[in-house]
Scaffold this active site. Sequence first.
Site, PDB file in Angstrom:
ATOM      1  CB  CYS A 150      -6.465  -0.423  -4.045  1.00 63.87           C
ATOM      2  SG  CYS A 150      -8.201  -0.761  -4.435  1.00 63.87           S
ATOM      3  CG  HIS A 283      -7.847   3.631  -5.321  1.00 65.29           C
ATOM      4  ND1 HIS A 283      -7.135   2.459  -5.464  1.00 65.29           N
ATOM      5  CD2 HIS A 283      -6.923   4.579  -4.993  1.00 65.29           C
ATOM      6  CE1 HIS A 283      -5.851   2.695  -5.242  1.00 65.29           C
ATOM      7  NE2 HIS A 283      -5.701   3.968  -4.949  1.00 65.29           N
ATOM      8  CG  ASN A 303      -2.969   6.351  -3.859  1.00 65.46           C
ATOM      9  OD1 ASN A 303      -3.437   5.212  -3.861  1.00 65.46           O
ATOM     10  ND2 ASN A 303      -3.209   7.200  -4.840  1.00 65.46           N
TER      11      ASN A 303
END
Length: 337
Positions: A150, A283, A303
């Site tokens: 991520c 994240h 995201n």
Amino acid sequence: MNKLLILFLLLNAALTRQDNHASANNKPMLYNINSAPLYFEKFITQYNKQYKSEDEKKYRYNIFRHNIESINQKNSRNDSAVYKINRFADMPKNEIVIRHTGLASGELGLNFCETIVVDGPAQRQRPVSFDWRSMNKITSVKDQGMCGACWRFASLGALESQYAIKYDRLIDLSEQQLVDCDFVDMGCDGGLIHTAYEQIMKMGGVEQEFDYSYKAERQPCALKPHKFATGVRNCYRYVILNEERLEDLLRYVGPIAIAVDAVDLTDYYGGIVSFCENNGLNHAVLLVGYGVENNVPYWIIKNSWGSDYGEDGYVRVRRGVNSCGMINELASSAQVV
């Protein structure tokens, strides 16, 4: 036609109507736990799930049932957020964190980036809403797949936006280059946002996605400096202490890569998340804007779980309450050359 097949199709149609009802209203109907086996079979078909054995299938079903019970609890809360079955529904939360996030813990890198404390009085006259997407400065939503990287999607997402702000053109940069050639971060096993920028500075630049395409696994470094599309001139690490000042920073600097605890977001479908705890940052995502809906202020976050997640790949979380632990010292951005 076989009677059992007809019955299955009718039940499946009923479940589909229930799902459609969920998306058409502010709050969905709760899942009928007694229908969990049918939901599970539909889930397997929709997401092309394949299990190695009947034992694994039973194991995944038990997790799935537990997760839809959790979804029902979330959908019973007094807020606008909606949660639904998605591709993560047969996975426990810790497995999702391991496979689909990737923010490292601890200090990595050479710390080339300048540290800026985001605190103090906010600008008095601030727009009620702001969204970099409306100015065409955000690239399309991507999917990191089953690779804990991520950090590179968030860092390069911010860099892509900086390029668009400076040159008025959107380009997709290569996440795979960072997976393969960043030897400070850990490829699919985790990394930090600011160290990604430091490593791009060390490499001399970053290629475009079509020149160094994403594989979702670490491979031998195949760096091609003559293909570099841009590079990092300066990078900044932000110690965020004030969300109102973060609004100012977002408007003046551009989209910012931030760190969050994504556990409460895994089954998000839409609306504004008001209940998102921080039990450990795991994240990295991209902060792209903010707004207000029904008197509830929110942040807009991009995201890296594909466009079928959430609101076309985005999630909105309540502003002003440190949602998901986003007020921390791991946010970062950079300037392009």
